[in-house]
Design an enzyme around this catalytic site. Structure first.
Site, PDB file in Angstrom:
ATOM      1  N   ARG A  68       0.757  -1.088   0.065  1.00 23.07           N
ATOM      2  CA  ARG A  68       0.241  -0.561  -0.162  1.00 23.07           C
ATOM      3  C   ARG A  68       0.799   1.344   0.134  1.00 23.07           C
ATOM      4  O   ARG A  68       0.882   2.175  -0.638  1.00 23.07           O
ATOM      5  CB  ARG A  68      -0.719  -0.169   1.555  1.00 23.07           C
ATOM      6  CG  ARG A  68      -1.975   1.092   1.149  1.00 23.07           C
ATOM      7  CD  ARG A  68      -2.995   0.955   2.081  1.00 23.07           C
ATOM      8  NE  ARG A  68      -3.653  -0.387   1.801  1.00 23.07           N
ATOM      9  CZ  ARG A  68      -5.066  -0.434   1.895  1.00 23.07           C
ATOM     10  NH1 ARG A  68      -5.741  -0.225   2.503  1.00 23.07           N
ATOM     11  NH2 ARG A  68      -5.761  -2.071   1.831  1.00 23.07           N
ATOM     12  N   HIS A 113     -17.105  11.592   2.494  1.00 22.46           N
ATOM     13  CA  HIS A 113     -17.693  10.298   3.191  1.00 22.46           C
ATOM     14  C   HIS A 113     -19.290   9.840   3.324  1.00 22.46           C
ATOM     15  O   HIS A 113     -19.866  11.175   3.622  1.00 22.46           O
ATOM     16  CB  HIS A 113     -16.872   9.950   4.619  1.00 22.46           C
ATOM     17  CG  HIS A 113     -17.575   8.985   4.932  1.00 22.46           C
ATOM     18  ND1 HIS A 113     -16.494   7.498   4.689  1.00 22.46           N
ATOM     19  CD2 HIS A 113     -18.566   7.887   6.583  1.00 22.46           C
ATOM     20  CE1 HIS A 113     -17.113   6.586   5.343  1.00 22.46           C
ATOM     21  NE2 HIS A 113     -17.797   7.202   6.465  1.00 22.46           N
ATOM     22  N   ASN A 126     -12.101  13.380   1.940  1.00 19.35           N
ATOM     23  CA  ASN A 126     -12.063  12.963   1.397  1.00 19.35           C
ATOM     24  C   ASN A 126     -14.306  13.179   1.449  1.00 19.35           C
ATOM     25  O   ASN A 126     -14.340  13.192   2.962  1.00 19.35           O
ATOM     26  CB  ASN A 126     -11.965  11.287   2.567  1.00 19.35           C
ATOM     27  CG  ASN A 126     -13.546  10.625   1.960  1.00 19.35           C
ATOM     28  OD1 ASN A 126     -13.666   9.684   0.915  1.00 19.35           O
ATOM     29  ND2 ASN A 126     -13.903   9.793   3.015  1.00 19.35           N
TER      30      ASN A 126
END
Length: 189
Positions: free
Chosen positions: A38, A82, A80
């Site tokens: 990752r 969400h 982000n």
């Protein structure tokens, strides 16, 4: 005008509306290959974004938790969108509905409405400061009855529809609102 990059995994809900408010110079569809490191993946993503000289990075439907290479490359400049109200917190301060199934989790928990939130991305899942929240989206009363009866297929189907309703109606404008708060000097230009 604010110059942003968008990261998504399969699609970027709200992208057309976001483009009405900011300059989206880059949209990267990124899916972590199975077995891939990752951090190396995030380092590669950051390298791909550097030439665009972006003011901020927006995660729209991005399904991966960011690691240090991305967070360090764009400190405090990644947001982000969400699908839950991240101002709702557990007793220990963690968000009540983090992760991929936030809308469903909120509905199963008996919430009477759902919201989307935009937050600054940190190393902790969906835990960064909330910059903007959508209006409330009421949950239909029949869903609590279905949940009590154990009719999980109905609850899942409804949660999917509720999430889509939120994403399609608010994510682009909500992301733009959050970006204007995050980078007010660039948004005003």
């Amino acid at each position: 005008m604010l110059n942003v990059a968008v990261l998504c995994s399969k699609r970027a809900p709200g992208l057309p509306e976001l483009r009405e408010h900011v300059n989206v110079s880059c949209v990267l569809e990124r899916q972590l290959p199975h077995g891939r490191d990752r951090e190396a993946f995030d380092a590669m993503t950051a390298t791909l974004l550097f030439p665009y000289d972006v003011d901020a990075v927006v995660l729209l439907g991005y399904l991966h938790v960011l690691t240090a290479p991305m967070l360090d490359a764009f400190p405090g400049r990644i947001v982000n969108v969400h699908d839950s109200d991240l101002t709702l917190r557990c007793d220990d301060g963690r968000p009540r509905y983090p992760g991929l199934h936030a809308t469903r989790d909120a509905i199963v928990a008996g919430e009477h409405e759902t919201r989307s939130s935009v937050h600054v991305v940190t190393k902790h899942l969906d835990a960064g400061p909330v910059i903007a929240r959508s209006n409330a989206f009421p949950v239909a009363p029949f869903v609590s009855v279905a949940a009590l009866r154990g009719e999980h297929d109905i609850v899942r189907a409804y949660a999917y529809a509720q999430r889509e309703w939120m994403m399609r109606s608010t994510w682009g404008a909500l992301a733009a609102e959050a970006l204007a708060r995050l980078c007010p000097e660039k948004a005003a230009a």
